[in-house]
Scaffold this motif. Structure first.
Motif, PDB file in Angstrom:
ATOM      1  N   LEU A   3       0.822  -1.223   0.000  1.00 22.62           N
ATOM      2  CA  LEU A   3       0.000   0.000   0.000  1.00 22.62           C
ATOM      3  C   LEU A   3       0.852   1.268   0.000  1.00 22.62           C
ATOM      4  CD1 LEU A   3      -2.521  -1.339   2.680  1.00 22.62           C
ATOM      5  CD2 LEU A   3      -3.046  -0.970   0.257  1.00 22.62           C
ATOM      6  N   GLN A   4       1.965   1.202  -0.693  1.00 26.47           N
ATOM      7  CA  GLN A   4       2.881   2.335  -0.715  1.00 26.47           C
ATOM      8  C   GLN A   4       2.184   3.630  -1.157  1.00 26.47           C
ATOM      9  OE1 GLN A   4       6.354   2.028   0.124  1.00 26.47           O
ATOM     10  NE2 GLN A   4       5.941   4.209   0.310  1.00 26.47           N
ATOM     11  N   GLY A   5       2.246   4.650  -0.301  1.00 25.44           N
ATOM     12  CA  GLY A   5       1.693   5.956  -0.659  1.00 25.44           C
ATOM     13  C   GLY A   5       0.184   6.076  -0.555  1.00 25.44           C
ATOM     14  N   ARG A   6      -0.512   4.989  -0.172  1.00 29.43           N
ATOM     15  CA  ARG A   6      -1.982   5.050  -0.064  1.00 29.43           C
ATOM     16  C   ARG A   6      -2.397   5.794   1.206  1.00 29.43           C
ATOM     17  NH1 ARG A   6      -3.667   0.834  -3.683  1.00 29.43           N
ATOM     18  NH2 ARG A   6      -2.204   1.223  -5.369  1.00 29.43           N
ATOM     19  N   LYS A   7      -3.609   6.313   1.165  1.00 26.99           N
ATOM     20  CA  LYS A   7      -4.151   7.043   2.315  1.00 26.99           C
ATOM     21  C   LYS A   7      -5.353   6.295   2.847  1.00 26.99           C
ATOM     22  CE  LYS A   7      -1.826  10.502   0.193  1.00 26.99           C
ATOM     23  NZ  LYS A   7      -1.353  10.632  -1.175  1.00 26.99           N
ATOM     24  N   ALA A   8      -5.303   5.963   4.136  1.00 23.91           N
ATOM     25  CA  ALA A   8      -6.341   5.101   4.708  1.00 23.91           C
ATOM     26  C   ALA A   8      -6.967   5.729   5.944  1.00 23.91           C
ATOM     27  CB  ALA A   8      -5.732   3.748   5.075  1.00 23.91           C
ATOM     28  N   LEU A   9      -8.225   5.395   6.160  1.00 18.82           N
ATOM     29  CA  LEU A   9      -8.927   5.753   7.398  1.00 18.82           C
ATOM     30  C   LEU A   9      -9.428   4.455   8.022  1.00 18.82           C
ATOM     31  CD1 LEU A   9     -10.594   7.499   9.429  1.00 18.82           C
ATOM     32  CD2 LEU A   9     -12.298   7.790   7.628  1.00 18.82           C
ATOM     33  N   VAL A  10      -9.058   4.237   9.284  1.00 18.37           N
ATOM     34  CA  VAL A  10      -9.513   3.034   9.997  1.00 18.37           C
ATOM     35  C   VAL A  10     -10.335   3.495  11.188  1.00 18.37           C
ATOM     36  CG1 VAL A  10      -8.830   0.899  11.160  1.00 18.37           C
ATOM     37  CG2 VAL A  10      -7.365   1.852   9.349  1.00 18.37           C
ATOM     38  N   THR A  11     -11.593   3.055  11.266  1.00 11.69           N
ATOM     39  CA  THR A  11     -12.416   3.459  12.409  1.00 11.69           C
ATOM     40  C   THR A  11     -12.218   2.467  13.563  1.00 11.69           C
ATOM     41  OG1 THR A  11     -14.392   2.235  11.689  1.00 11.69           O
ATOM     42  CG2 THR A  11     -14.140   4.501  10.872  1.00 11.69           C
ATOM     43  N   GLY A  12     -12.396   2.979  14.762  1.00  9.64           N
ATOM     44  CA  GLY A  12     -12.206   2.127  15.938  1.00  9.64           C
ATOM     45  C   GLY A  12     -10.795   1.570  15.981  1.00  9.64           C
ATOM     46  N   ALA A  13      -9.818   2.441  15.762  1.00 11.54           N
ATOM     47  CA  ALA A  13      -8.448   1.954  15.525  1.00 11.54           C
ATOM     48  C   ALA A  13      -7.537   2.072  16.741  1.00 11.54           C
ATOM     49  CB  ALA A  13      -7.834   2.688  14.332  1.00 11.54           C
ATOM     50  N   SER A  14      -8.098   2.346  17.913  1.00  8.86           N
ATOM     51  CA  SER A  14      -7.218   2.501  19.082  1.00  8.86           C
ATOM     52  C   SER A  14      -6.952   1.167  19.779  1.00  8.86           C
ATOM     53  CB  SER A  14      -7.817   3.504  20.069  1.00  8.86           C
ATOM     54  OG  SER A  14      -9.076   3.052  20.517  1.00  8.86           O
ATOM     55  N   SER A  15      -7.676   0.116  19.394  1.00 13.94           N
ATOM     56  CA  SER A  15      -7.445  -1.179  20.050  1.00 13.94           C
ATOM     57  C   SER A  15      -7.860  -2.315  19.118  1.00 13.94           C
ATOM     58  CB  SER A  15      -8.251  -1.263  21.357  1.00 13.94           C
ATOM     59  OG  SER A  15      -9.633  -1.371  21.047  1.00 13.94           O
ATOM     60  N   GLY A  16      -7.514  -3.520  19.522  1.00 12.94           N
ATOM     61  CA  GLY A  16      -8.003  -4.729  18.863  1.00 12.94           C
ATOM     62  C   GLY A  16      -7.655  -4.831  17.386  1.00 12.94           C
ATOM     63  N   ILE A  17      -8.626  -5.303  16.614  1.00 11.90           N
ATOM     64  CA  ILE A  17      -8.403  -5.510  15.179  1.00 11.90           C
ATOM     65  C   ILE A  17      -8.124  -4.180  14.475  1.00 11.90           C
ATOM     66  CG2 ILE A  17      -9.576  -6.165  13.038  1.00 11.90           C
ATOM     67  CD1 ILE A  17     -11.034  -8.376  14.641  1.00 11.90           C
ATOM     68  N   GLY A  18      -8.790  -3.120  14.910  1.00 15.16           N
ATOM     69  CA  GLY A  18      -8.582  -1.806  14.283  1.00 15.16           C
ATOM     70  C   GLY A  18      -7.152  -1.330  14.457  1.00 15.16           C
ATOM     71  N   ARG A  19      -6.646  -1.509  15.664  1.00 17.95           N
ATOM     72  CA  ARG A  19      -5.278  -1.087  15.938  1.00 17.95           C
ATOM     73  C   ARG A  19      -4.268  -1.899  15.106  1.00 17.95           C
ATOM     74  NH1 ARG A  19      -2.429   0.246  21.489  1.00 17.95           N
ATOM     75  NH2 ARG A  19      -0.360   0.559  20.654  1.00 17.95           N
ATOM     76  N   ALA A  20      -4.428  -3.216  15.128  1.00 15.59           N
ATOM     77  CA  ALA A  20      -3.509  -4.072  14.357  1.00 15.59           C
ATOM     78  C   ALA A  20      -3.583  -3.721  12.872  1.00 15.59           C
ATOM     79  CB  ALA A  20      -3.861  -5.543  14.571  1.00 15.59           C
ATOM     80  N   THR A  21      -4.789  -3.387  12.409  1.00 17.28           N
ATOM     81  CA  THR A  21      -4.963  -3.049  10.993  1.00 17.28           C
ATOM     82  C   THR A  21      -4.271  -1.732  10.659  1.00 17.28           C
ATOM     83  OG1 THR A  21      -7.041  -4.268  10.839  1.00 17.28           O
ATOM     84  CG2 THR A  21      -6.700  -2.524   9.226  1.00 17.28           C
ATOM     85  N   ALA A  22      -4.487  -0.711  11.487  1.00 11.20           N
ATOM     86  CA  ALA A  22      -3.850   0.591  11.232  1.00 11.20           C
ATOM     87  C   ALA A  22      -2.327   0.420  11.197  1.00 11.20           C
ATOM     88  CB  ALA A  22      -4.268   1.590  12.304  1.00 11.20           C
ATOM     89  N   GLU A  23      -1.807  -0.369  12.137  1.00 11.07           N
ATOM     90  CA  GLU A  23      -0.349  -0.554  12.185  1.00 11.07           C
ATOM     91  C   GLU A  23       0.146  -1.312  10.955  1.00 11.07           C
ATOM     92  OE1 GLU A  23       0.277  -0.185  17.004  1.00 11.07           O
ATOM     93  OE2 GLU A  23       0.431  -2.184  16.115  1.00 11.07           O
ATOM     94  N   ARG A  24      -0.606  -2.319  10.548  1.00 10.69           N
ATOM     95  CA  ARG A  24      -0.199  -3.110   9.380  1.00 10.69           C
ATOM     96  C   ARG A  24      -0.256  -2.270   8.097  1.00 10.69           C
ATOM     97  NH1 ARG A  24       0.301  -8.610   7.628  1.00 10.69           N
ATOM     98  NH2 ARG A  24       1.003  -8.373   5.475  1.00 10.69           N
ATOM     99  N   LEU A  25      -1.310  -1.443   7.972  1.00 14.12           N
ATOM    100  CA  LEU A  25      -1.393  -0.594   6.780  1.00 14.12           C
ATOM    101  C   LEU A  25      -0.186   0.327   6.731  1.00 14.12           C
ATOM    102  CD1 LEU A  25      -5.215   0.370   6.690  1.00 14.12           C
ATOM    103  CD2 LEU A  25      -4.081  -1.607   5.670  1.00 14.12           C
ATOM    104  N   GLY A  26       0.208   0.844   7.913  1.00 13.30           N
ATOM    105  CA  GLY A  26       1.416   1.676   7.988  1.00 13.30           C
ATOM    106  C   GLY A  26       2.639   0.905   7.513  1.00 13.30           C
ATOM    107  N   GLN A  27       2.757  -0.338   7.981  1.00 18.74           N
ATOM    108  CA  GLN A  27       3.921  -1.159   7.574  1.00 18.74           C
ATOM    109  C   GLN A  27       3.919  -1.440   6.074  1.00 18.74           C
ATOM    110  OE1 GLN A  27       3.366  -4.504  10.172  1.00 18.74           O
ATOM    111  NE2 GLN A  27       3.762  -3.243  11.982  1.00 18.74           N
ATOM    112  N   GLU A  28       2.733  -1.398   5.480  1.00 12.35           N
ATOM    113  CA  GLU A  28       2.641  -1.635   4.032  1.00 12.35           C
ATOM    114  C   GLU A  28       2.808  -0.340   3.237  1.00 12.35           C
ATOM    115  OE1 GLU A  28       2.654  -4.481   2.633  1.00 12.35           O
ATOM    116  OE2 GLU A  28       2.182  -5.815   4.305  1.00 12.35           O
TER     117      GLU A  28
END
Ligand code: BGC
Length: 256
Positions: A3-28
């Motif tokens: 996801l190089q250079g993509r812009k994402a919005l993750v709701t409910g991202a402070s914990s759980g699946i949302g948090r892991a997802t936000a972090e993974r999108l960052g890593q991508e």
């Protein structure tokens, strides 16, 4: 990176699946707007922002109740402004609470519908306006195996997940001509705060594990991986469908 250079919005991202997802999108390689609901979660949201920034993208935390239309309109426009567009929405915010049907008040019912279903609709509508302007985008809704498995004590929750299925499918048809893909991820039992009542009770945990052919609950990172793929060009021909990530739970292993 997916996801190089993509812009994402993750709701409910402070914990759980949302948090892991936000972090993974960052890593991508993505920049990520981390939505959270209440002041209590502000520090956790900032920690997710820092994690995204350590991966090299822009991180941004926005507090908003996804069930509040004005708040969602403001959040999506702020996220798109600050990140410079919006390529991927992950509708993850969700709540659940066990209540027998005959004791369920209208208030209990409406609270779950508001966050899980109305929230997903509002975020989808606003994000899709931005994506339609750009001619491309992806929406991934966090559904559940309870999109198709009934769950006694969770009628309101199941109604929202079933609702998310046809919302997703209809949106996928309506938005395909605008270059927008829409799909659901259906996790099974994942070890996150929403499940604390199970994790804290060894018997309940064992009962859940016995319903999973792979014999264990999933990790949030295993759902985040599916979101990253579904949101990427590798899934460019995937729309209008639900991707089940459940360790086999929906194979009904107890049915012999
Ligand atoms: C719920 C979990 C539950 C899982 C499997 C999810 O949608 O959030 O609490 O363990 O479904 O039943």
């Amino acid at each position: 990176m997916l996801l190089q250079g993509r812009k994402a919005l993750v709701t409910g991202a402070s914990s759980g699946i949302g948090r892991a997802t936000a972090e993974r999108l960052g890593q991508e390689g993505a920049s990520v707007c981390v939505n959270y609901y209440s002041d209590k979660e502000a520090d956790d949201a900032q920690a997710v922002v820092r994690s995204v920034e350590r991966s090299g993208g822009t991180g941004l935390a926005i507090r908003a109740d996804v069930g509040d239309e004005d708040a969602v309109v403001a959040m999506v426009s702020q996220a798109a402004d600050r990140l410079g567009g919006l390529d991927l929405l992950v509708n993850n915010a969700g709540i659940e609470k066990q209540i027998p049907l005959l004791e369920m008040s209208e208030k209990d019912w409406s609270a779950v519908i508001r966050t899980n279903l109305t929230g997903a609709f509002l975020c989808l509508r606003e994000a899709a306006k931005v994506m339609a302007g750009a001619g491309h985008g992806v929406v991934v809704n966090m559904s559940s195996v309870h999109e198709f498995i009934p769950w006694p004590g969770f009628a309101h929750y199941c109604a929202t997940k079933g609702g998310l299925k046809l919302l997703m499918q209809t949106a996928a048809r309506e938005l395909a001509p605008k270059g927008i893909r829409v799909c659901n991820i259906a996790p099974g039992a994942i070890a996150t705060p929403i499940n604390q009542f199970v994790l804290d009770d060894p018997e309940a945990k064992h009962a859940v594990e016995s319903e999973i052919p792979l014999g264990r609950m999933g990790q949030p990172e295993e759902i985040a991986a599916a979101v990253a793929w579904a949101g990427s060009d590798q899934a460019g021909y995937v729309t209008g469908t639900t991707i089940v990530v459940d360790g086999g739970m929906s194979l009904y292993p107890k049915f012999v």
